[in-house]
Design an enzyme around this catalytic site. Structure first.
Site, PDB file in Angstrom:
ATOM      1  N   GLU A  81       0.849  -1.190   0.000  1.00 16.15           N
ATOM      2  CA  GLU A  81       0.000   0.000   0.000  1.00 16.15           C
ATOM      3  C   GLU A  81       0.886   1.243   0.000  1.00 16.15           C
ATOM      4  O   GLU A  81       0.403   2.353   0.186  1.00 16.15           O
ATOM      5  CB  GLU A  81      -0.976   0.000   1.170  1.00 16.15           C
ATOM      6  CG  GLU A  81      -0.326  -0.074   2.533  1.00 16.15           C
ATOM      7  CD  GLU A  81      -1.330   0.111   3.654  1.00 16.15           C
ATOM      8  OE1 GLU A  81      -1.910   1.203   3.731  1.00 16.15           O
ATOM      9  OE2 GLU A  81      -1.515  -0.834   4.439  1.00 16.15           O
ATOM     10  N   CYS A 113      -3.509  -3.254   4.586  1.00 15.69           N
ATOM     11  CA  CYS A 113      -2.619  -4.281   5.153  1.00 15.69           C
ATOM     12  C   CYS A 113      -3.037  -5.700   4.799  1.00 15.69           C
ATOM     13  O   CYS A 113      -2.390  -6.668   5.201  1.00 15.69           O
ATOM     14  CB  CYS A 113      -2.566  -4.144   6.669  1.00 15.69           C
ATOM     15  SG  CYS A 113      -1.974  -2.539   7.197  1.00 15.69           S
ATOM     16  N   THR A 154       3.340   4.575  15.532  1.00 18.19           N
ATOM     17  CA  THR A 154       3.025   3.261  14.963  1.00 18.19           C
ATOM     18  C   THR A 154       3.489   3.170  13.507  1.00 18.19           C
ATOM     19  O   THR A 154       2.827   2.565  12.668  1.00 18.19           O
ATOM     20  CB  THR A 154       1.513   2.937  15.072  1.00 18.19           C
ATOM     21  OG1 THR A 154       0.765   3.940  14.370  1.00 18.19           O
ATOM     22  CG2 THR A 154       1.049   2.926  16.517  1.00 18.19           C
ATOM     23  N   SER A 203     -10.325   3.231  13.896  1.00 20.92           N
ATOM     24  CA  SER A 203      -9.612   2.148  13.202  1.00 20.92           C
ATOM     25  C   SER A 203      -9.521   0.907  14.089  1.00 20.92           C
ATOM     26  O   SER A 203      -9.586  -0.222  13.604  1.00 20.92           O
ATOM     27  CB  SER A 203      -8.225   2.615  12.750  1.00 20.92           C
ATOM     28  OG  SER A 203      -7.332   2.740  13.828  1.00 20.92           O
ATOM     29  N   HIS A 235      -2.763  -9.406  12.337  1.00 19.95           N
ATOM     30  CA  HIS A 235      -2.140  -8.186  11.816  1.00 19.95           C
ATOM     31  C   HIS A 235      -1.788  -7.309  13.023  1.00 19.95           C
ATOM     32  O   HIS A 235      -2.595  -7.121  13.923  1.00 19.95           O
ATOM     33  CB  HIS A 235      -3.106  -7.453  10.881  1.00 19.95           C
ATOM     34  CG  HIS A 235      -2.666  -6.048  10.602  1.00 19.95           C
ATOM     35  ND1 HIS A 235      -1.398  -5.763  10.142  1.00 19.95           N
ATOM     36  CD2 HIS A 235      -3.294  -4.862  10.751  1.00 19.95           C
ATOM     37  CE1 HIS A 235      -1.278  -4.450  10.006  1.00 19.95           C
ATOM     38  NE2 HIS A 235      -2.415  -3.876  10.377  1.00 19.95           N
ATOM     39  N   LYS A 244      -5.561  -7.221  21.943  1.00 15.02           N
ATOM     40  CA  LYS A 244      -6.943  -6.707  21.942  1.00 15.02           C
ATOM     41  C   LYS A 244      -7.828  -7.584  21.052  1.00 15.02           C
ATOM     42  O   LYS A 244      -8.950  -7.913  21.413  1.00 15.02           O
ATOM     43  CB  LYS A 244      -6.972  -5.290  21.336  1.00 15.02           C
ATOM     44  CG  LYS A 244      -6.558  -4.151  22.264  1.00 15.02           C
ATOM     45  CD  LYS A 244      -6.715  -2.838  21.478  1.00 15.02           C
ATOM     46  CE  LYS A 244      -6.042  -1.656  22.120  1.00 15.02           C
ATOM     47  NZ  LYS A 244      -6.652  -1.199  23.344  1.00 15.02           N
ATOM     48  N   ASN A 278       4.824  -1.018  12.516  1.00 19.94           N
ATOM     49  CA  ASN A 278       3.815  -1.456  11.559  1.00 19.94           C
ATOM     50  C   ASN A 278       4.443  -1.612  10.178  1.00 19.94           C
ATOM     51  O   ASN A 278       4.951  -0.652   9.600  1.00 19.94           O
ATOM     52  CB  ASN A 278       2.643  -0.461  11.493  1.00 19.94           C
ATOM     53  CG  ASN A 278       1.439  -1.060  10.766  1.00 19.94           C
ATOM     54  OD1 ASN A 278       1.509  -2.173  10.239  1.00 19.94           O
ATOM     55  ND2 ASN A 278       0.333  -0.335  10.750  1.00 19.94           N
TER      56      ASN A 278
HETATM   57  P1  HMG Z   1      -3.216   7.534  21.239  1.00 18.32           P
HETATM   58  O1  HMG Z   1      -4.346   8.481  21.351  1.00 18.32           O
HETATM   59  O2  HMG Z   1      -1.855   8.103  21.051  1.00 18.32           O
HETATM   60  O3  HMG Z   1      -3.073   6.598  22.508  1.00 18.32           O
HETATM   61  O4  HMG Z   1      -3.566   6.550  20.056  1.00 18.32           O
HETATM   62  P2  HMG Z   1      -4.122   6.199  23.664  1.00 18.32           P
HETATM   63  O5  HMG Z   1      -4.366   7.335  24.523  1.00 18.32           O
HETATM   64  O6  HMG Z   1      -5.302   5.459  23.046  1.00 18.32           O
HETATM   65  O7  HMG Z   1      -3.205   5.150  24.461  1.00 18.32           O
HETATM   66  C1  HMG Z   1      -2.815   3.951  23.890  1.00 18.32           C
HETATM   67  C2  HMG Z   1      -2.804   2.891  24.989  1.00 18.32           C
HETATM   68  O8  HMG Z   1      -1.735   3.194  25.906  1.00 18.32           O
HETATM   69  C3  HMG Z   1      -4.082   2.865  25.825  1.00 18.32           C
HETATM   70  O9  HMG Z   1      -4.335   1.516  26.164  1.00 18.32           O
HETATM   71  C4  HMG Z   1      -3.691   3.627  27.095  1.00 18.32           C
HETATM   72  O10 HMG Z   1      -4.449   3.278  28.236  1.00 18.32           O
HETATM   73  C5  HMG Z   1      -2.246   3.180  27.251  1.00 18.32           C
HETATM   74  P3  HMG Z   1      -5.749   0.820  25.780  1.00 18.32           P
HETATM   75  O11 HMG Z   1      -6.787   1.601  26.445  1.00 18.32           O
HETATM   76  O12 HMG Z   1      -5.867   0.913  24.249  1.00 18.32           O
HETATM   77  O13 HMG Z   1      -5.577  -0.590  26.232  1.00 18.32           O
HETATM   78  N1  HMG Z   1      -1.396   4.073  28.041  1.00 18.32           N
HETATM   79  C6  HMG Z   1      -0.479   3.642  28.900  1.00 18.32           C
HETATM   80  N2  HMG Z   1      -0.104   2.403  29.278  1.00 18.32           N
HETATM   81  C7  HMG Z   1       0.916   2.293  30.182  1.00 18.32           C
HETATM   82  N3  HMG Z   1       1.561   3.369  30.726  1.00 18.32           N
HETATM   83  C8  HMG Z   1       1.209   4.610  30.384  1.00 18.32           C
HETATM   84  C9  HMG Z   1       0.161   4.794  29.433  1.00 18.32           C
HETATM   85  N4  HMG Z   1      -0.428   5.886  28.867  1.00 18.32           N
HETATM   86  C10 HMG Z   1      -1.379   5.421  28.021  1.00 18.32           C
HETATM   87  N5  HMG Z   1       1.842   5.647  30.905  1.00 18.32           N
HETATM   88  C11 HMG Z   1      -3.313   4.825  18.435  1.00 18.32           C
HETATM   89  C12 HMG Z   1      -3.029   5.250  19.855  1.00 18.32           C
HETATM   90  C13 HMG Z   1      -2.887   3.389  18.246  1.00 18.32           C
HETATM   91  C14 HMG Z   1      -4.820   4.939  18.156  1.00 18.32           C
HETATM   92  C15 HMG Z   1      -2.517   5.771  17.479  1.00 18.32           C
HETATM   93  O14 HMG Z   1      -1.150   5.517  17.617  1.00 18.32           O
HETATM   94  C16 HMG Z   1      -2.903   5.622  16.027  1.00 18.32           C
HETATM   95  O15 HMG Z   1      -3.811   6.308  15.544  1.00 18.32           O
HETATM   96  N6  HMG Z   1      -2.194   4.711  15.248  1.00 18.32           N
HETATM   97  C17 HMG Z   1      -2.475   4.490  13.845  1.00 18.32           C
HETATM   98  C18 HMG Z   1      -3.752   3.699  13.638  1.00 18.32           C
HETATM   99  C19 HMG Z   1      -3.651   2.254  14.052  1.00 18.32           C
HETATM  100  O16 HMG Z   1      -2.592   1.694  14.205  1.00 18.32           O
HETATM  101  N7  HMG Z   1      -4.830   1.586  14.173  1.00 18.32           N
HETATM  102  C20 HMG Z   1      -4.889   0.192  14.510  1.00 18.32           C
HETATM  103  C21 HMG Z   1      -6.087  -0.514  13.910  1.00 18.32           C
HETATM  104  S1  HMG Z   1      -6.241  -0.208  12.147  1.00 18.32           S
HETATM  105  C22 HMG Z   1      -5.087  -1.265  11.392  1.00 18.32           C
HETATM  106  O17 HMG Z   1      -4.553  -2.113  12.020  1.00 18.32           O
HETATM  107  C23 HMG Z   1      -4.786  -1.024   9.950  1.00 18.32           C
HETATM  108  C24 HMG Z   1      -3.494  -0.287   9.675  1.00 18.32           C
HETATM  109  O18 HMG Z   1      -2.402  -1.142   9.874  1.00 18.32           O
HETATM  110  C25 HMG Z   1      -3.518   0.263   8.248  1.00 18.32           C
HETATM  111  C26 HMG Z   1      -3.771  -0.687   7.106  1.00 18.32           C
HETATM  112  O19 HMG Z   1      -4.592  -1.590   7.143  1.00 18.32           O
HETATM  113  O20 HMG Z   1      -3.189  -0.425   6.066  1.00 18.32           O
HETATM  114  C27 HMG Z   1      -3.292   0.900  10.587  1.00 18.32           C
END
Ligand code: HMG
Length: 389
Positions: A81, A113, A154, A203, A235, A244, A278
């Site tokens: 991609e 992906c 990521t 996502s 993935h 999760k 990723n």
């Molecule tokens: P964010 O807002 O930076 O983080 O977004 P958050 O506030 O949701 O925190 C992440 C986790 O860390 C949470 O845990 C917090 O509690 C924890 P959860 O509630 O999820 O279990 N946390 C802590 N833990 C320990 N000590 C601490 C602490 N502070 C917080 N001090 C997000 C995170 C992954 C959403 C962001 O990085 C993002 O947007 N990433 C890109 C999108 C993505 O990867 N999505 C995944 C699903 S989609 C997919 O897999 C397809 C993809 O690969 C693309 C494709 O298909 O081509 C992306």
């Protein structure tokens, strides 16, 4: 008894540099636990200025061709991609770098992906038609989000090359497959952007819904029960996502999710992704490499695969590990691919993030940075130039 077809060999490559999450956390003031524990990432691969999906793909595939020869390879499928051209398949450059025979069919596939899994399934169909043939399926991607965005933590880059054949040496891929497609805008990259757009929370929900949908279809197609799998390769946009997703499937199937069940099922699949980040299409198969490299003997055991691509398409299927697979693993080379990366500081990372090939049609050499097998040496008249190092 159906003809056994599946993954005969698997090799991967990743970028020249590694950005530790401690450096990103120090830059943006994030508590490091969020990265190390919250999303489960330690570092991410950053490609050099003279690396791209073609050089990564060729580097991943070269050991496969060296081991098995190219006489039986009549198809190359390159899933990505992070395409470098709207018309020409990146696989054609790889075909040339690897010196594959001209009597080869080469094509590029895309669905976020998920693309490599489509490639794997299409390859199985081709081998079924003529079991003497082999198909080289390559997943190659560079994941890039905007600087200082939530997605930045990521990112990553890698390529996985898989040789698909009859009587496979590693994993026999089984029927049925559970399928799921839904038109959602959780993550996308319009043609005019170099970085992806994403609604992070949506996502994650879209991924979980798709995993559930694919599993439901798998069950309706008379698939096996969850207990019949020794481990699950999901993935992994970040490694916590595998936890999760598995917890979600266990809940959906009415199982208890307390205790170590989730870690036992997915823990060993996360080792390479945790360091690489990723790698989009490659990530689920990096999970397989990590599992095979680290688990106790898996001979005859069934592995579950959940491939997800935003937008979205998901597929759940099973594969059985074949006898003698341990003799065919590339564990040392895999560990080396990760450990050989050079750490990069924040300024160096930022410079590479902003670096782009000039688009003026002139002659431009790229800085010599990679220590890999192939490099993108420059661009001339809008044509990318590649060379073996
Ligand atoms: P964010 O807002 O930076 O983080 O977004 P958050 O506030 O949701 O925190 C992440 C986790 O860390 C949470 O845990 C917090 O509690 C924890 P959860 O509630 O999820 O279990 N946390 C802590 N833990 C320990 N000590 C601490 C602490 N502070 C917080 N001090 C997000 C995170 C992954 C959403 C962001 O990085 C993002 O947007 N990433 C890109 C999108 C993505 O990867 N999505 C995944 C699903 S989609 C997919 O897999 C397809 C993809 O690969 C693309 C494709 O298909 O081509 C992306």
């Amino acid at each position: 008894m159906p003809l056994p077809i599946g993954i005969h060999d698997l090799s991967f490559a990743t970028g020249e540099f590694a950005l530790p999450h401690t450096i990103l956390a120090a830059h943006n003031g994030t508590e490091i636990g969020k990265y190390h524990v919250g999303i489960g990432q330690e570092s991410m691969s950053i490609p050099a200025a003279d690396e791209d999906i073609v050089t990564l793909a060729a580097t991943a595939a070269a050991p496969v061709v060296a081991r098995h020869g190219s006489e039986r390879i009549r198809t190359v499928v390159l899933a990505t991609e992070s395409s470098i051209d709207q018309a020409k398949s990146a696989g054609v450059y790889v075909h040339s770098l690897l010196g594959l025979p001209s009597a080869t069919r080469v094509v590029e596939l895309k669905q976020a992906c998920y693309g490599a899994t489509a490639g794997l399934q299409f390859a199985i169909g081709l081998v079924q038609r003529d079991p003497a043939q082999q198909v080289l399926v390559i997943a190659s991607d560079v994941s890039k989000y905007d600087l200082d965005s939530p997605g930045e933590a990521t990112q990553g880059a890698a390529a996985v090359a898989m040789l698909v054949s009859a009587d496979p040496g590693l994993v026999r891929i089984e029927d049925p497959s559970g399928l799921f497609t839904a038109d959602v805008m959780d993550f996308w990259r319009p043609n005019y952007r170099t970085t992806a757009l994403v609604d992070g929370k949506e996502s994650i929900d879209a991924y979980l819904q798709a995993a559930e949908g694919a599993w439901k279809d798998y069950s309706e197609q008379d698939g096996h029960a969850l207990e019949q799998f020794a481990a699950f390769c999901y993935h992994q946009p970040f490694t916590k996502m595998a936890h999760k997703a598995h917890r979600h499937l266990l809940n959906y199937c009415g199982h208890d999710t307390q205790g170590d069940d989730v870690t036992r099922a997915v823990g060993r699949t996360t080792a390479y992704n945790r360091a690489i980040g990723n790698s989009y299409t490659a990530s689920v198969y990096l999970g397989l490499a990590a599992l095979l490299d680290q688990a106790d003997d898996l001979t005859g055991r069934r592995i579950g695969f959940l491939s997800y691509g935003s937008g979205s398409v998901a597929e759940f299927f099973g594969g059985t590990v074949v006898a003698g697979y341990q003799d065919r693993l590339r564990t040392e080379a895999n560990i080396e691919a990760v450990s050989r990366r050079r750490p990069i500081d924040y300024a160096g990372y930022r410079e590479l993030h902003e670096w782009a090939l000039p688009d003026d049609g002139g002659d431009h050499a790229t800085p010599r940075q990679t220590t890999g097998l192939f490099r993108l040496s420059g661009i001339s008249g809008h044509k990318r130039l590649y060379q073996a190092c």
